[in-house]
Design a protein around this motif. Structure first.
Motif, PDB file in Angstrom:
ATOM      1  N   PRO B 237      31.719  -0.619  54.573  1.00 18.62           N
ATOM      2  CA  PRO B 237      31.360  -0.694  55.991  1.00 18.62           C
ATOM      3  C   PRO B 237      29.901  -1.139  56.167  1.00 18.62           C
ATOM      4  CG  PRO B 237      32.189   1.490  55.398  1.00 18.62           C
ATOM      5  CD  PRO B 237      32.020   0.733  54.144  1.00 18.62           C
ATOM      6  N   ALA B 238      29.543  -1.535  57.386  1.00 20.11           N
ATOM      7  CA  ALA B 238      28.230  -2.117  57.623  1.00 20.11           C
ATOM      8  C   ALA B 238      27.110  -1.098  57.490  1.00 20.11           C
ATOM      9  CB  ALA B 238      28.193  -2.738  59.015  1.00 20.11           C
ATOM     10  N   MET B 239      25.931  -1.627  57.233  1.00 22.94           N
ATOM     11  CA  MET B 239      24.738  -0.801  57.070  1.00 22.94           C
ATOM     12  C   MET B 239      24.423  -0.020  58.361  1.00 22.94           C
ATOM     13  SD  MET B 239      21.005  -2.313  56.046  1.00 22.94           S
ATOM     14  CE  MET B 239      21.322  -2.795  54.373  1.00 22.94           C
ATOM     15  N   ASN B 240      23.879   1.211  58.167  1.00 22.56           N
ATOM     16  CA  ASN B 240      23.407   1.990  59.323  1.00 22.56           C
ATOM     17  C   ASN B 240      21.942   1.674  59.576  1.00 22.56           C
ATOM     18  OD1 ASN B 240      25.830   3.723  59.513  1.00 22.56           O
ATOM     19  ND2 ASN B 240      25.141   4.397  57.472  1.00 22.56           N
ATOM     20  N   PHE B 241      21.578   1.578  60.834  1.00 23.82           N
ATOM     21  CA  PHE B 241      20.164   1.328  61.169  1.00 23.82           C
ATOM     22  C   PHE B 241      19.594   2.486  61.971  1.00 23.82           C
ATOM     23  CE2 PHE B 241      21.883  -2.959  60.612  1.00 23.82           C
ATOM     24  CZ  PHE B 241      20.962  -3.459  59.699  1.00 23.82           C
ATOM     25  N   PHE B 242      18.349   2.835  61.609  1.00 27.44           N
ATOM     26  CA  PHE B 242      17.643   3.882  62.365  1.00 27.44           C
ATOM     27  C   PHE B 242      16.368   3.293  62.908  1.00 27.44           C
ATOM     28  CE2 PHE B 242      19.720   6.159  58.708  1.00 27.44           C
ATOM     29  CZ  PHE B 242      20.826   6.568  59.440  1.00 27.44           C
ATOM     30  N   LYS B 243      16.129   3.487  64.176  1.00 30.04           N
ATOM     31  CA  LYS B 243      14.910   2.939  64.785  1.00 30.04           C
ATOM     32  C   LYS B 243      13.739   3.878  64.578  1.00 30.04           C
ATOM     33  CE  LYS B 243      16.468  -0.342  68.124  1.00 30.04           C
ATOM     34  NZ  LYS B 243      16.086  -1.323  67.105  1.00 30.04           N
ATOM     35  N   GLY B 244      12.564   3.269  64.475  1.00 30.87           N
ATOM     36  CA  GLY B 244      11.377   4.079  64.299  1.00 30.87           C
ATOM     37  C   GLY B 244      10.133   3.300  64.665  1.00 30.87           C
ATOM     38  N   GLN B 245       8.975   3.881  64.303  1.00 30.34           N
ATOM     39  CA  GLN B 245       7.711   3.281  64.685  1.00 30.34           C
ATOM     40  C   GLN B 245       6.686   3.529  63.590  1.00 30.34           C
ATOM     41  OE1 GLN B 245       5.913   4.918  68.209  1.00 30.34           O
ATOM     42  NE2 GLN B 245       6.045   2.932  69.250  1.00 30.34           N
ATOM     43  N   ILE B 246       5.744   2.600  63.420  1.00 31.26           N
ATOM     44  CA  ILE B 246       4.633   2.808  62.487  1.00 31.26           C
ATOM     45  C   ILE B 246       3.614   3.721  63.172  1.00 31.26           C
ATOM     46  CG2 ILE B 246       2.750   1.679  61.246  1.00 31.26           C
ATOM     47  CD1 ILE B 246       5.501   0.968  60.126  1.00 31.26           C
ATOM     48  N   ILE B 247       3.217   4.802  62.474  1.00 27.68           N
ATOM     49  CA  ILE B 247       2.236   5.680  63.112  1.00 27.68           C
ATOM     50  C   ILE B 247       0.868   5.601  62.458  1.00 27.68           C
ATOM     51  CG2 ILE B 247       3.835   7.286  64.220  1.00 27.68           C
ATOM     52  CD1 ILE B 247       3.596   9.098  61.811  1.00 27.68           C
ATOM     53  N   SER B 248       0.820   5.109  61.203  1.00 27.37           N
ATOM     54  CA  SER B 248      -0.507   4.846  60.650  1.00 27.37           C
ATOM     55  C   SER B 248      -0.412   3.697  59.665  1.00 27.37           C
ATOM     56  CB  SER B 248      -1.079   6.103  59.969  1.00 27.37           C
ATOM     57  OG  SER B 248      -0.501   6.226  58.679  1.00 27.37           O
ATOM     58  N   ALA B 249      -1.469   2.904  59.614  1.00 23.05           N
ATOM     59  CA  ALA B 249      -1.495   1.771  58.689  1.00 23.05           C
ATOM     60  C   ALA B 249      -2.869   1.728  58.060  1.00 23.05           C
ATOM     61  CB  ALA B 249      -1.222   0.483  59.453  1.00 23.05           C
ATOM     62  N   ASP B 250      -2.879   1.744  56.700  1.00 18.55           N
ATOM     63  CA  ASP B 250      -4.169   1.742  56.012  1.00 18.55           C
ATOM     64  C   ASP B 250      -4.060   0.923  54.755  1.00 18.55           C
ATOM     65  OD1 ASP B 250      -6.674   2.307  55.067  1.00 18.55           O
ATOM     66  OD2 ASP B 250      -6.052   4.260  54.223  1.00 18.55           O
ATOM     67  N   GLU B 251      -4.518  -0.311  54.795  1.00 26.91           N
ATOM     68  CA  GLU B 251      -4.603  -1.151  53.591  1.00 26.91           C
ATOM     69  C   GLU B 251      -3.293  -1.277  52.861  1.00 26.91           C
ATOM     70  OE1 GLU B 251      -7.653  -2.495  51.948  1.00 26.91           O
ATOM     71  OE2 GLU B 251      -8.164  -2.310  54.085  1.00 26.91           O
ATOM     72  N   GLY B 252      -2.185  -1.355  53.464  1.00 26.88           N
ATOM     73  CA  GLY B 252      -0.932  -1.450  52.719  1.00 26.88           C
ATOM     74  C   GLY B 252      -0.266  -0.122  52.488  1.00 26.88           C
ATOM     75  N   THR B 253      -0.834   0.926  52.934  1.00 27.28           N
ATOM     76  CA  THR B 253      -0.139   2.209  52.907  1.00 27.28           C
ATOM     77  C   THR B 253       0.195   2.557  54.345  1.00 27.28           C
ATOM     78  OG1 THR B 253      -1.430   2.884  51.017  1.00 27.28           O
ATOM     79  CG2 THR B 253      -0.245   4.610  52.204  1.00 27.28           C
ATOM     80  N   TYR B 254       1.451   2.746  54.558  1.00 26.04           N
ATOM     81  CA  TYR B 254       1.876   2.967  55.934  1.00 26.04           C
ATOM     82  C   TYR B 254       2.583   4.284  56.064  1.00 26.04           C
ATOM     83  CZ  TYR B 254       1.332  -2.140  56.281  1.00 26.04           C
ATOM     84  OH  TYR B 254       0.852  -3.404  56.263  1.00 26.04           O
ATOM     85  N   GLU B 255       2.556   4.805  57.300  1.00 31.10           N
ATOM     86  CA  GLU B 255       3.378   5.967  57.590  1.00 31.10           C
ATOM     87  C   GLU B 255       4.217   5.632  58.817  1.00 31.10           C
ATOM     88  OE1 GLU B 255       1.299   9.630  58.050  1.00 31.10           O
ATOM     89  OE2 GLU B 255       3.112  10.768  57.566  1.00 31.10           O
ATOM     90  N   ALA B 256       5.498   5.970  58.719  1.00 33.29           N
ATOM     91  CA  ALA B 256       6.397   5.652  59.823  1.00 33.29           C
ATOM     92  C   ALA B 256       7.118   6.902  60.262  1.00 33.29           C
ATOM     93  CB  ALA B 256       7.420   4.609  59.383  1.00 33.29           C
ATOM     94  N   GLN B 257       7.524   6.893  61.537  1.00 32.70           N
ATOM     95  CA  GLN B 257       8.292   8.021  62.057  1.00 32.70           C
ATOM     96  C   GLN B 257       9.559   7.486  62.702  1.00 32.70           C
ATOM     97  OE1 GLN B 257       6.182  10.602  64.731  1.00 32.70           O
ATOM     98  NE2 GLN B 257       8.028  11.714  65.281  1.00 32.70           N
ATOM     99  N   LEU B 258      10.714   8.029  62.261  1.00 37.03           N
ATOM    100  CA  LEU B 258      11.964   7.637  62.891  1.00 37.03           C
ATOM    101  C   LEU B 258      12.089   8.333  64.234  1.00 37.03           C
ATOM    102  CD1 LEU B 258      14.466   7.701  59.876  1.00 37.03           C
ATOM    103  CD2 LEU B 258      13.169   5.777  60.823  1.00 37.03           C
TER     104      LEU B 258
END
Lengths: 321, 363, 279
Positions: B237-258
């Motif tokens: 079956p098809a892939m599941n998608f979850f929406k989210g947002q980037i909450i911090s970005a630092d030189e290639g290290t990111y933190e995201a929140q769904l």
């Protein structure tokens, strides 16, 4: 770079252009004969008829431009318009009578045949058999049958003791037109019958069975289900009957003659047109001018009314999805 | 036995562009599948290649030679149609030999080639029959046989299996793959069925609304879809998608929140994303597992459960995705209506940026 | 309730059979009488009109064969009908093929042109047609009739054939193109063989009215040697007006060929003749 691609592209585009050219020629080859034949022998004469109607004619020679003079002669000259009015109303009578007798009978026959009774194929062939025969054969055959003395119809009447009813059917103004209409109905009834039958067969069986399960009687099924759903066939038959009635020529010509005997009781627009155009005892010499004017009038009349009728009748048709 | 090259191939029908500058290279002897939803232009692209449609712009090369100005029969291609398009009034033999007859080949040569092709496809017994007297699978084989006798450098197939029932389809899939091995020629195959694409192709071309979205080997597409569309299209079956947002970005290290509050950290190319960028996290059904052993967890209510013994599919509804599917290898005793917890590991996930393009994890 | 229904149904069925049966007799009896009377002498017709002929004598037919122009009319009608239908089918199918199988500028315009031809009653343009044919030397000439019939029936033929040709799948054409066949070859070898039943239908649709027509010969043919059967019968009736047996034999002879074909091919005939009226 741009220049290079341009020079490379040309031969390819040439090849494509050549193929497109060939295709165009091929389409011309396919279409040209039909278009040429139709233009020469249908559209050109039709257009000429309109043109001719506004000229004076002396035999085959075209004379002066006289505007609506020919139309005036046809419509207003009492020597002509008494014939026109008489013939027109005879055509109206023919149309009404054929609608009732021929198409009414056809509808009943079609409803019966739709139930596919025993002998279904035989009935279809029997009813359709006269349709394939020439009007000339039918006309003469019935003229022989209706002969007052030797004809089968009167002989039959006498032999079953209805001798009083035996009469010169085609010789009396009261009966001649009626007899011809019946002969026409006999000739053609198979056509509307089978057109109606085909239309009824197109109605999905489930619909009729559903109505039957709902407890509808055969009569209600015919009235509420079949009749509305066969509307397209009815439209076509009404319009064809209308056109046929106002172009009626063969039967009255053969059975009553060019003058609509007896006493113009079977005169029709078609006969009047023929007499006017090509000459006769009553209409005098051949006159292409008034003849053309009459033709144009008949065409306008038939065209207008059949268009209106088609519009009206089509509006009540239901689309079978 | 041919390489094919499409350069900026464009097609419009009455002002509406249906193929937008397609570029594609096909290697000799490759089995290439064009796949995409209906209306994506895959069949049009095939027809452009065959010569049944004219290009609006662009160029097509076969073995380095430009052929887009040639009529279909002179391109050295053969095509198998969706409806098979067998000539109903001709026997199987006449159907198969028609192209050779048109090409004025000798009687003897025609006979030899038709017999040889009929041999390969087990049609010898049927040569005198008319198409009407054949089963669906047999008609399919005649259509292929008709292509084979022409000895083309490229075979084109336009959804050839879609008129067959499921069982026959699986069988024909295998037969076609074997035929490809046997004939050693380039084949291009159009389908909307991604299972056919995955099982048969050397190379898949995924298309959407007139654009080529991705070209690659089946498992490359499965493992590294370049965008959200390909990710959702390939795999069943098809892939599941979850929406989210980037909450911090630092030189290639990111933190995201769904959207359900789950947070996670990841490394990716510096500057690729900025704070507040919306993201989609894609998790295949088989990478979502019951329990809370993974890095990210979700709660969902089972709306339907299909227990097949060896595997279990559960359809979950959760605030972050109303139609989520999990695929569990083995039997899972849950009931419809039950609230369950599922979890996933980040390294089996696919991340897509605000432009729906893939974001590659680093480190 | 159900028994009542059944009972009335039975009565209704009976009425239906009687109605259909009586109608069949009315339709067939005159034709049978016509055929039977053709074997009778004049005397027999008068004395015992309803009985079977005493002996099946072919004298009446012999008179027609040896003393009248009817055989000649028969040949003329065959030539006119045969050639008209042949030209119609070839020219009409060609035009219909272009209109139904190709997209091109003007397709709709040309379709409308043919469609409008359906509505023009050529009989009313008989005067200009007469002048035109006279100028072309086609009056009193079978070729003139062939031109008229072909032109008159073309719109309906194109219309019917377009309908049938549209229903053929385009993949067949594509397949033949891939096989390298030229457009001409695709038409002749692939597409047209698939619509031969439709051509039979269109052929009957046109042949019957052309064979039966007597209006156009009435105006365009004067010499006895070029008269068609339907028209010739009128002359024949004038000549033999008192010899009923011969008249019936003439009618029977004129009706016979088309009736025989009809009885053998009734399904196609009915489909053909109602082709214009059934969508």
């Amino acid at each position: 770079m741009a220049q290079r691609t341009a020079t490379i592209k040309t031969p390819f585009e040439n090849a494509l252009a050549r193929r497109r050219q060939l295709r165009k020629l091929w389409l011309v080859f396919l279409l040209f004969p039909a278009i040429a034949i139709l233009l020469t022998f249908v559209f050109l004469p039709m257009a000429s008829a309109i043109l001719y109607s506004v000229y004076e004619w002396d035999g085959l020679v075209r004379g002066e431009f006289i505007g609506l003079g020919n139309f005036q002669k046809v419509l207003l000259d009492p020597r002509n318009n008494q014939f026109l009015i008489n013939a027109f109303f005879n055509n109206v009578k023919v149309f009404i009578a054929l609608m009732l007798v021929q198409n009414g009978l056809a509808l009943i026959l079609a409803l019966f045949l739709a139930r596919e009774p025993k002998g279904y194929r035989f009935y279809q062939i029997a009813f359709f058999l006269p349709v394939i025969l020439s009007t000339v054969i039918i006309g003469f055959q019935w003229k022989l049958f209706l002969n007052p003395i030797f004809g089968l119809v009167n002989t039959l009447l006498r032999s079953v003791g209805l001798g009083d009813w035996a009469m010169p059917w085609l010789g009396l103004p009261e009966t001649a037109l009626g007899a011809m209409i019946l002969v026409n109905a006999w000739h053609w009834v198979g056509f509307p019958t089978l057109v109606f039958l085909a239309a009824i067969h197109r109605i999905p069986k489930d619909l009729i069975e559903a109505a039957r399960l709902d407890g509808a009687s055969e009569w209600m099924i015919a009235r509420d289900i079949i009749w509305p759903l066969m509307a397209p066939a009815v439209t076509i038959i009404v319009v064809l009957t209308f056109i046929g009635s106002f172009n009626w020529f063969e039967i009255p010509y053969i059975m009553g003659g060019l003058e609509g005997s007896p006493a113009y009781s079977t005169d029709m627009l078609g006969l009047l047109f023929y007499r006017t155009a090509f000459g006769s005892v009553s209409a005098g010499n051949s006159d292409f001018g008034t003849g053309s004017a009459l033709a144009v009038l008949i065409f306008i009349f038939i065209f207008t009314f059949s268009t209106i009728a088609t519009r009206y009748l089509t509006s009540r048709e239901v689309e079978l999805s | 036995m041919a390489t094919i090259e499409l350069r900026d191939v464009t097609k419009d029908f009455g002002g509406v562009q249906v193929i937008h500058g397609a570029n594609l290279s096909i290697e000799d002897n490759e089995f290439v599948v064009f796949v995409g939803p209906s209306g994506c232009g895959k069949s049009t692209l095939l027809r452009l290649l065959s010569g049944l449609e004219e290009l609006s712009a662009g160029e097509i090369y076969i073995d380095g030679e430009r052929i887009d100005h040639l009529p279909p029969a002179r391109r050295g291609l053969a095509m198998v149609f969706q409806s098979y398009a067998l000539y109903p009034h001709m026997t199987v033999y006449q159907n198969m030999s028609y192209a050779l007859k048109v090409a004025r080949k000798s009687k003897q040569e025609i006979e030899e080639k038709v017999r040889a092709a009929a041999e390969i496809l087990q049609l010898t017994e049927l040569l005198d029959r008319k198409p009407k007297a054949l089963s669906g699978g047999q008609r399919q084989r005649v259509a292929i046989g008709r292509a084979i006798v022409r000895d083309p450098s490229v075979f084109l197939f336009d959804e050839p299996l879609s008129n067959l029932d499921a069982k026959l389809r699986v069988q024909m899939r295998i037969e076609l793959t074997n035929l490809h091995k046997q004939l050693q020629s380039t084949m291009i195959y159009v389908t909307h069925d991604q299972v056919e694409a995955m099982t048969m192709a050397d190379k898949i071309v995924v298309m959407r609304s007139g654009h080529i979205e991705q070209v690659g080997a089946p498992l490359d597409l499965f493992n590294k879809p370049v965008n959200k569309f390909v990710a959702g299209f390939i795999g069943s079956p098809a892939m599941n998608f979850f929406k989210g947002q980037i909450i911090s970005a630092d030189e290639g290290t990111y933190e995201a929140q769904l959207d359900n509050g789950t947070q996670f950290k990841f490394k990716a190319q510096a500057g690729r994303l900025t704070v507040q960028d919306s993201i989609d996290l894609g998790v295949r059904p088989e990478d979502l597992q019951p329990g809370n052993t993974g890095a990210g967890t979700l709660m969902g209510k089972a709306t339907a459960v299909e227990r097949l013994g060896a595997q279990t599919y559960a359809y979950l509804s959760s605030p972050i995705n109303e139609n989520m599917i999990i695929h569990y290898a083995g039997d899972l005793d849950i009931q419809s209506g039950e609230e369950i917890e599922v979890s996933f590991n980040l390294d089996s996930c696919h991340l897509f940026g605000p432009d729906e393009q893939r974001i590659e994890f680093e480190g | 309730m159900s028994t009542l229904n059944k009972k009335s149904g039975d009565l209704g069925t009976w009425l239906m059979h009687i109605f259909l049966g009586v109608n069949a007799v009315i339709m067939l009896y005159p034709i049978i009488m016509m055929a039977l009377s053709s074997f009778k002498t004049n005397q027999e017709i008068f004395s015992s009109p309803f009985s079977l002929p005493k002996s099946f004598s072919f004298d009446n037919f012999a008179i027609i064969w040896s003393q009248t122009n009817v055989p000649r009319y028969f040949i003329n009608s065959t030539i006119v009908t045969g050639l008209s239908v042949l030209v119609l089918l070839v020219v009409g199918t060609m035009a219909a093929y272009a209109l139904s199988r190709y997209k091109f500028k003007g397709n709709i315009m040309i379709s409308l042109f043919f469609l409008s031809g359906l509505m023009l009653p050529l009989r009313l343009a008989i005067i200009p047609l007469f002048i035109q044919l006279k100028a072309l030397g086609l009056v009193d000439n079978l070729l003139g009739l062939i031109c008229i019939y072909t032109a008159m029936s073309l719109p309906a033929t194109v219309f019917i054939m377009t309908g049938f040709l549209r229903s053929l799948p385009s993949e067949l054409e594509d397949s033949a193109r891939m096989d390298g066949a030229s457009e001409f070859r695709i038409m002749v070898e692939i597409m047209v063989p698939l619509i031969t039943p439709a051509m039979v239908i269109a052929g009957i649709y046109n042949a019957v009215p052309i064979w039966n027509d007597f209006f156009f010969p009435l105006i365009f043919i004067q010499s006895p040697e070029w008269k068609t059967l339907a028209q010739g019968l009128t002359a024949f009736f004038g000549e033999y007006s008192i010899n009923y047996g011969v008249l019936y034999a003439g009618l029977t002879l004129a009706a016979l060929p088309i009736m025989l074909v009809f009885i053998v091919q009734s399904r196609r005939f009915i489909a053909g003749m109602t082709a214009g009226a059934i969508k």
